[in-house]
Design a protein around this motif. Structure first.
Motif, PDB file in Angstrom:
ATOM      1  N   GLN A 450       1.961 -15.231  -4.860  1.00 41.09           N
ATOM      2  CA  GLN A 450       2.513 -14.354  -5.732  1.00 41.09           C
ATOM      3  C   GLN A 450       2.422 -14.745  -7.318  1.00 41.09           C
ATOM      4  O   GLN A 450       2.454 -13.690  -8.032  1.00 41.09           O
ATOM      5  CB  GLN A 450       4.009 -14.688  -5.298  1.00 41.09           C
ATOM      6  CG  GLN A 450       4.500 -13.927  -4.001  1.00 41.09           C
ATOM      7  CD  GLN A 450       5.945 -13.896  -3.595  1.00 41.09           C
ATOM      8  OE1 GLN A 450       6.460 -13.141  -3.208  1.00 41.09           O
ATOM      9  NE2 GLN A 450       6.640 -15.120  -4.235  1.00 41.09           N
ATOM     10  N   THR A 455      -2.433 -11.665  -8.989  1.00 42.90           N
ATOM     11  CA  THR A 455      -1.189 -10.669  -8.498  1.00 42.90           C
ATOM     12  C   THR A 455      -0.508 -10.131  -9.526  1.00 42.90           C
ATOM     13  O   THR A 455      -0.081  -9.050  -9.603  1.00 42.90           O
ATOM     14  CB  THR A 455      -0.610 -11.976  -7.568  1.00 42.90           C
ATOM     15  OG1 THR A 455      -1.547 -12.057  -6.603  1.00 42.90           O
ATOM     16  CG2 THR A 455       0.727 -10.913  -7.044  1.00 42.90           C
ATOM     17  N   ASP A 484       8.040  -7.999  -4.307  1.00 47.65           N
ATOM     18  CA  ASP A 484       6.647  -9.018  -3.928  1.00 47.65           C
ATOM     19  C   ASP A 484       7.701  -9.735  -2.727  1.00 47.65           C
ATOM     20  O   ASP A 484       8.362  -9.357  -2.109  1.00 47.65           O
ATOM     21  CB  ASP A 484       6.886  -9.947  -5.168  1.00 47.65           C
ATOM     22  CG  ASP A 484       8.022 -10.950  -5.174  1.00 47.65           C
ATOM     23  OD1 ASP A 484       8.806 -10.893  -4.537  1.00 47.65           O
ATOM     24  OD2 ASP A 484       7.651 -11.955  -5.993  1.00 47.65           O
ATOM     25  N   GLN A 485       6.728 -10.883  -2.116  1.00 47.86           N
ATOM     26  CA  GLN A 485       6.979 -11.303  -0.928  1.00 47.86           C
ATOM     27  C   GLN A 485       8.414 -11.853  -0.737  1.00 47.86           C
ATOM     28  O   GLN A 485       9.052 -11.940   0.293  1.00 47.86           O
ATOM     29  CB  GLN A 485       5.864 -12.354  -0.380  1.00 47.86           C
ATOM     30  CG  GLN A 485       4.353 -11.680  -0.140  1.00 47.86           C
ATOM     31  CD  GLN A 485       3.346 -12.353  -0.137  1.00 47.86           C
ATOM     32  OE1 GLN A 485       3.501 -13.876  -0.154  1.00 47.86           O
ATOM     33  NE2 GLN A 485       2.256 -12.200   0.187  1.00 47.86           N
ATOM     34  N   THR A 503       0.581  -8.309  -0.453  1.00 46.92           N
ATOM     35  CA  THR A 503       0.919  -8.929  -1.392  1.00 46.92           C
ATOM     36  C   THR A 503       1.948  -8.527  -2.237  1.00 46.92           C
ATOM     37  O   THR A 503       2.774  -9.444  -2.632  1.00 46.92           O
ATOM     38  CB  THR A 503      -0.446  -9.013  -2.437  1.00 46.92           C
ATOM     39  OG1 THR A 503      -1.642  -8.980  -1.765  1.00 46.92           O
ATOM     40  CG2 THR A 503      -0.315  -9.935  -3.621  1.00 46.92           C
ATOM     41  N   PHE A 504       2.216  -7.179  -2.170  1.00 43.78           N
ATOM     42  CA  PHE A 504       3.542  -6.761  -2.708  1.00 43.78           C
ATOM     43  C   PHE A 504       3.738  -5.280  -2.359  1.00 43.78           C
ATOM     44  O   PHE A 504       2.493  -4.598  -1.811  1.00 43.78           O
ATOM     45  CB  PHE A 504       3.830  -6.798  -4.352  1.00 43.78           C
ATOM     46  CG  PHE A 504       2.770  -5.981  -4.955  1.00 43.78           C
ATOM     47  CD1 PHE A 504       2.962  -4.814  -5.475  1.00 43.78           C
ATOM     48  CD2 PHE A 504       1.465  -6.666  -5.373  1.00 43.78           C
ATOM     49  CE1 PHE A 504       2.051  -3.958  -6.327  1.00 43.78           C
ATOM     50  CE2 PHE A 504       0.612  -5.752  -6.154  1.00 43.78           C
ATOM     51  CZ  PHE A 504       0.613  -4.701  -6.623  1.00 43.78           C
ATOM     52  N   VAL A 641       9.506  -8.445 -11.173  1.00 40.29           N
ATOM     53  CA  VAL A 641       8.061  -8.287 -10.986  1.00 40.29           C
ATOM     54  C   VAL A 641       7.369  -7.405 -11.976  1.00 40.29           C
ATOM     55  O   VAL A 641       6.211  -7.722 -12.266  1.00 40.29           O
ATOM     56  CB  VAL A 641       7.909  -7.582  -9.706  1.00 40.29           C
ATOM     57  CG1 VAL A 641       6.443  -7.478  -9.370  1.00 40.29           C
ATOM     58  CG2 VAL A 641       8.472  -8.690  -8.597  1.00 40.29           C
ATOM     59  N   GLU A 655      12.881 -14.848  -9.492  1.00 40.81           N
ATOM     60  CA  GLU A 655      12.480 -15.363  -8.227  1.00 40.81           C
ATOM     61  C   GLU A 655      13.459 -16.407  -7.778  1.00 40.81           C
ATOM     62  O   GLU A 655      13.744 -16.672  -6.465  1.00 40.81           O
ATOM     63  CB  GLU A 655      10.870 -15.686  -8.408  1.00 40.81           C
ATOM     64  CG  GLU A 655      10.041 -14.639  -8.405  1.00 40.81           C
ATOM     65  CD  GLU A 655       9.930 -14.099  -6.979  1.00 40.81           C
ATOM     66  OE1 GLU A 655       9.345 -14.586  -6.135  1.00 40.81           O
ATOM     67  OE2 GLU A 655      10.407 -12.720  -7.084  1.00 40.81           O
TER      68      GLU A 655
END
Length: 710
Positions: A450, A455, A484-485, A503-504, A641, A655
């Motif tokens: 991430q 990314t 994202d994840q 990945t996203f 993000v 995050e």
């Protein structure tokens, strides 16, 4: 649509519910008006219940897509009036994410979100190979299949298509019924039937079987014979016994508690002779159900109109199959040449809806003659998702479709080439593969982390991409939300198979369908695509809000209501509560007690009805993929993000917040689920103090998420 544009292949709480244990399984075929087997018990809590009929539409709407044009259900008054006169239509019903046919139907069947049944990205998905490249696989594959990628002899990903977080095969939804002695008919319902003539036939019949030989020699005929129709039999089922060599072992290798000695009939070639003395099943208008070449059997998923699907359901019920689950294809696409999409109120669209309404009129009349009514049958009717119409204004402006047909100069989703737009607008040519969608999933080559610069730069660039809307002429930002994840995990989109995790994900403007192509715009990167005009997948209220109809024994007569917020995970536990059956796994849904008569609920659930409903409502808002908590965290995710702060400080801070919120949500959801499940399974009632405390904690958590997103 049932088929994918990409691959073109055709709790937490409440699932361990009901006060009665499954009974020893036997079955017998009885003539019409005496349909149910004496050994099939569905009425432990709900006296008189003998049948279950479950119908799930593909993209059929309760709400109006044009305020002047009656909605799909309004144009099917025989169905709408049946539900509102005999039960309830919940217009505050919701999808999971991503809102696509595959994920939505599988969520409805299992009561599990995509992270627990394995198909959060649908109707196809990509998976990483060991070298960092990706392949595409179909979401639609038989229940016990591995990754359904027919482009290679053996996919590098050895996971099941239907995979649990522990890497096991997802428990099957028919088991609760077959263990209770009830045959379970499956009419075109996702993954409970064979979906294709490649991996599915090899899995179920064997690569060297006569069925596989037919599939190689004549795949169209093999589709007619083996795909789309199935019957999962109770032990000692007369139908499976009578089918002889046409019966196959019904293998579920990871089913909790084991599942041995059961058989199934796969395909019309096996099912039709078992349920019809002539070996031919007819639609509700009396026409034999055939493929395009006139061969009796499965007509293809897009051929499963209301008349065909309901014809199969009626024939199964009349032949002693008391539990039937069926899919009905959408009515707003042309399923015959010239193919394409209709706009609301177009003459062809209205005509198709009229045929659907006629089919339901004939269906209910036929069932009533057989003695199958809301006095002894629970009907569940829903749609996988709403979808968003993409097109210009109709002509004339005041058209209503019924008396004045609508026409459209512009119809079609707006196709956007992500690679070309990124290269020409942002100068970014990071290699990636895309799962094309209105909620596109990006699989960056090499499977970077991430926080990897590749990314992050791609995410930041995609957040800025714009397109000139060919319908409005305005410049739109294509992305609406980036996940994202970390956020995908909160939205129940990270499965037990790490190789299929994107990945996203971008939840795009609902007017756009994002695909991957050349990293240039030598061919137009933005263009109208008239073949498709009904987008779904996005995080958007007009897509994520759909409807649920219930009618029959144990269901309150409430008409149309929006007072209970529900989603697809709640259908299974509610149906099991009505039938008094147990599940062999816990799900993510709740019993919709607000729609059920108190007499249909067993002791502890009836005694805790108010507290259960109060706690269930709070639980849905913290755990559902489109609930209040999800809406707040997705907003926060998009901010982080897409941010470009020095040292990526904003992203890293957001995050950390999302991770903390996610951990708190998961812990609280487990607590609430345990309490709800205890009441639903008859172990204890819910006291006021526990309910009040947990509801307050849920509301506080939502407030924290909303404040963080503000």
């Amino acid at each position: 649509m049932r088929t994918s544009k990409v691959v073109a292949l055709a709790v937490a709480a409440g699932l361990g519910i009901g006060g009665a244990a499954a009974l020893p399984a036997t079955a017998a075929t009885q003539p019409a008006a005496q349909h149910h087997s004496a050994s099939c018990r569905l009425d432990s809590n709900n006296p008189g219940l003998k049948h279950v009929i479950y119908l799930q539409f593909d993209n059929v709407h309760f709400t109006r897509d044009n305020p002047n044009v009656p909605s799909d259900l309004e144009q099917m008054p025989h169905l709408l009036n049946f539900l509102t006169s005999n039960g309830v239509v919940d217009t505050n019903h919701h999808t999971p994410l991503i809102a696509h046919t595959g994920n939505d139907i599988l969520t409805s069947l299992t009561g599990l979100y995509g992270d627990r049944h394995g198909q959060a990205v649908a109707n196809s998905y990509r998976y990483y190979n060991p070298d960092g490249s990706t392949n595409s696989a179909a979401s639609f594959a038989y229940w016990t299949d591995g990754v359904a990628d027919s482009s290679v002899p053996t996919p590098s990903d050895s996971s099941y298509t239907m995979v649990t977080p522990q890497g096991k095969n997802t428990p099957a939804p028919w088991v609760s019924y077959t263990r209770a002695g009830c045959d379970y008919g499956a009419v075109s319902v996702a993954n409970t039937v064979l979906e294709n003539t490649t991996v599915d036939i090899n899995k179920v019949f064997g690569a060297n079987s006569p069925q596989a030989a037919e599939a190689k020699a004549d795949p169209n005929k093999a589709t007619t014979d083996y795909v789309g129709i199935g019957l999962h039999c109770a032990k000692n089922s007369a139908l499976c016994k009578g089918a002889g060599a046409n019966a196959s072992p019904d293998l579920l290798p990871d089913e909790p508690g084991g599942y041995k000695g059961y058989q199934a009939l796969f395909g019309a070639k096996a099912v039709d002779p078992a349920i019809s003395s002539t070996g031919v099943v007819r639609s509700t208008d009396g026409t034999p159900i055939t493929d395009s070449a006139g061969n009796p059997g499965f007509p293809g998923f897009d051929g499963m109109s209301a008349a065909n699907s309901l014809g199969y359901v009626a024939q199964m019920q009349e032949s002693g199959v008391p539990v039937t689950f069926a899919y009905i294809s959408d009515a707003h696409d042309r399923h015959a040449a010239p193919y394409g999409a209709f706009g609301p109120g177009e003459a062809g669209y209205v005509a198709q809806l009229k045929t659907y309404d006629n089919a339901f009129a004939a269906f209910f009349s036929r069932l009533a003659k057989d003695g199958i009514t809301t006095k002894n049958t629970d009907f569940v009717v829903t749609s996988d998702e709403n979808d968003h119409f993409v097109g210009g204004a109709p002509t004339p402006a005041n058209c209503d479709g019924v008396t004045v047909p609508c026409t459209y100069a512009q119809v079609g989703e707006i196709n956007a080439n992500a690679n070309g737009l990124l290269a020409t607008q942002q100068g970014v040519t990071t290699p990636f593969k895309l799962h094309a969608d209105s909620a596109p999933n990006f699989y960056v080559t090499g499977d970077p982390s991430q926080t990897d610069p590749a990314t992050r730069s791609l995410e930041q660039a995609w957040a800025k991409v714009t397109a000139v809307n060919p319908i409005s002429g305005k410049t739109d930002t294509v992305n609406k939300y980036l996940a994202d994840q970390t956020e995908m995990k909160l939205l129940h989109m990270v499965t037990g198979d790490a190789a299929r995790t994107p990945t996203f994900t971008s939840f795009a403007d609902p007017n756009y369908y994002v695909y991957g192509a050349a990293a240039n715009c030598n061919s137009a990167c933005v263009a109208l695509g008239p073949a498709y005009a009904w987008n779904h997948g996005d995080f958007s209220s007009d897509i994520n809000t759909t409807w649920l109809g219930l009618a029959g024994p144990g269901v309150k007569h409430l008409g149309v209501t929006n007072k209970v917020w529900s989603d697809h995970t709640d259908i299974r536990p509610t149906l099991l509560a009505l039938t008094g059956l147990r599940s062999d796994y816990r799900g993510d849904g709740v019993v919709l007690t607000g729609f059920l008569d108190g007499k249909a609920l067993h002791g502890t659930l009836r005694a805790s009805e108010h507290q259960y409903a109060q706690l269930a409502a709070a639980y849905k808002q913290i755990d559902a993929g489109v609930g209040a908590f999800a809406a707040a965290t997705l907003t926060l995710s998009n901010k982080g993000v897409s941010s470009t702060s020095a040292g990526d400080a904003t992203y890293l801070a957001d995050e950390a917040t999302l991770t903390t919120l996610g951990n708190e949500r998961d812990a609280l959801a487990r607590q609430i689920a345990t309490v709800l499940d205890g009441a639903a399974t008859g172990h204890h009632r819910i006291d006021d103090r526990t309910a009040d405390r947990l509801v307050k904690e849920a509301h506080l958590l939502i407030q924290q998420a909303q404040q963080a997103a503000a």
